[in-house]
Design a protein around this motif. Sequence first.
Motif, mmCIF file in Angstrom:
data_model
loop_
_atom_site.group_PDB
_atom_site.id
_atom_site.type_symbol
_atom_site.label_atom_id
_atom_site.label_comp_id
_atom_site.label_asym_id
_atom_site.label_seq_id
_atom_site.Cartn_x
_atom_site.Cartn_y
_atom_site.Cartn_z
ATOM 1 N N SER A 1 -1.600 -15.447 -47.711
ATOM 2 C CA SER A 1 -2.930 -15.379 -48.309
ATOM 3 C C SER A 1 -3.327 -13.940 -48.638
ATOM 4 C CB SER A 1 -3.958 -15.992 -47.357
ATOM 5 O OG SER A 1 -3.955 -15.313 -46.111
ATOM 6 N N TYR B 1 -4.124 -12.728 -52.395
ATOM 7 C CA TYR B 1 -5.475 -12.270 -52.722
ATOM 8 C C TYR B 1 -5.460 -10.848 -53.269
ATOM 9 C CZ TYR B 1 -10.377 -11.048 -52.204
ATOM 10 O OH TYR B 1 -11.660 -10.632 -52.448
ATOM 11 N N PRO C 1 -7.187 -10.353 -57.132
ATOM 12 C CA PRO C 1 -8.526 -10.369 -56.526
ATOM 13 C C PRO C 1 -9.581 -11.032 -57.407
ATOM 14 C CG PRO C 1 -7.981 -8.172 -57.305
ATOM 15 C CD PRO C 1 -6.754 -8.984 -57.470
ATOM 16 N N TYR D 1 -10.018 -15.056 -57.142
ATOM 17 C CA TYR D 1 -10.595 -15.724 -55.970
ATOM 18 C C TYR D 1 -11.961 -15.123 -55.668
ATOM 19 C CZ TYR D 1 -5.737 -17.138 -55.488
ATOM 20 O OH TYR D 1 -4.488 -17.643 -55.741
ATOM 21 N N GLN D 2 -12.919 -15.493 -56.465
ATOM 22 C CA GLN D 2 -14.291 -15.040 -56.315
ATOM 23 C C GLN D 2 -15.206 -16.256 -56.237
ATOM 24 O OE1 GLN D 2 -15.165 -11.880 -55.862
ATOM 25 N NE2 GLN D 2 -13.081 -11.120 -56.202
ATOM 26 N N LYS E 1 -16.763 -19.619 -55.408
ATOM 27 C CA LYS E 1 -16.232 -20.902 -54.952
ATOM 28 C C LYS E 1 -14.706 -20.964 -55.030
ATOM 29 C CE LYS E 1 -20.373 -23.442 -56.336
ATOM 30 N NZ LYS E 1 -20.918 -24.552 -57.175
ATOM 31 N N ASN E 2 -14.142 -20.168 -55.908
ATOM 32 C CA ASN E 2 -12.684 -20.189 -56.024
ATOM 33 C C ASN E 2 -11.980 -19.688 -54.761
ATOM 34 O OD1 ASN E 2 -12.839 -21.118 -58.668
ATOM 35 N ND2 ASN E 2 -12.942 -19.044 -59.520
ATOM 36 N N LEU E 3 -12.700 -18.914 -53.941
ATOM 37 C CA LEU E 3 -12.086 -18.418 -52.718
ATOM 38 C C LEU E 3 -11.800 -19.562 -51.745
ATOM 39 C CD1 LEU E 3 -11.142 -16.048 -51.001
ATOM 40 C CD2 LEU E 3 -13.506 -15.787 -50.173
ATOM 41 N N GLY F 1 -8.901 -21.533 -53.103
ATOM 42 C CA GLY F 1 -7.663 -20.786 -52.904
ATOM 43 C C GLY F 1 -7.211 -20.795 -51.458
ATOM 44 N N ALA F 2 -8.186 -20.699 -50.512
ATOM 45 C CA ALA F 2 -7.823 -20.713 -49.093
ATOM 46 C C ALA F 2 -7.187 -22.041 -48.709
ATOM 47 C CB ALA F 2 -9.059 -20.451 -48.241
ATOM 48 N N TRP G 1 -3.718 -22.048 -49.985
ATOM 49 C CA TRP G 1 -2.844 -21.191 -49.199
ATOM 50 C C TRP G 1 -2.364 -21.895 -47.927
ATOM 51 C CZ3 TRP G 1 -6.948 -16.798 -49.643
ATOM 52 C CH2 TRP G 1 -6.883 -16.247 -50.932
#
Length: 204
Positions: A131, A135, A139, A142-143, A145-147, A150-151, A154
Amino acid sequence: MAGQRARTPYQDAGPRTEDRALPAQRSRAADAEAPGTGPDTGAARQARAPRPGAARRRQQARRRGAVAAALSAVGLPLLGAVADELDGPGVGLLFAVGSVLGTAAAAALCGRTGRWWVVTAAPVVVLLTASGVEYLANPGKYQGKNLGTGALRWVVGAFPVMAVAVAAALAVVVARVVADRRRAVAERRRAGRAAALAGRGRRG
């Protein structure tokens, strides 16, 4: 004569040779007759005493093993993830191979107390490495809601690698335990044979 105490016949005769020695006296006499064979002789104490610098060398070896294990457990997965990112988006085969090899090498290099830490830390190291590299490489992707999305991706993507890495670490730990037990049994057998030979030599 007056003023002198009368001596008994026993005092005039001196100590009798037929008197049996006390157990403590017999044990001291046996130790004096057979130097080096008593349980508390200088040779036995010297054999039991640790050699100068042996403890320091063992401590330094444990430290070197711990450092090498940590570098293997973290360095190889990181190198694999970076190589995958440079080759294309996302971590892949190189990251998986580096994670499994790094975890197995760490389990082989660590001390006895570090085996549990290697097994339990392997999933965390694999997930954080995958992860973190993903990230840092993307960078802006993944900002907000996309974070969260993405988590989740991962975790799902790294789960097979985590499982294989833990299995590899457990296999190495089991192999080391079996090897240690066999080595201990062989050493006990050699010590028993040496003691038997020494006993035969004393009797001969």
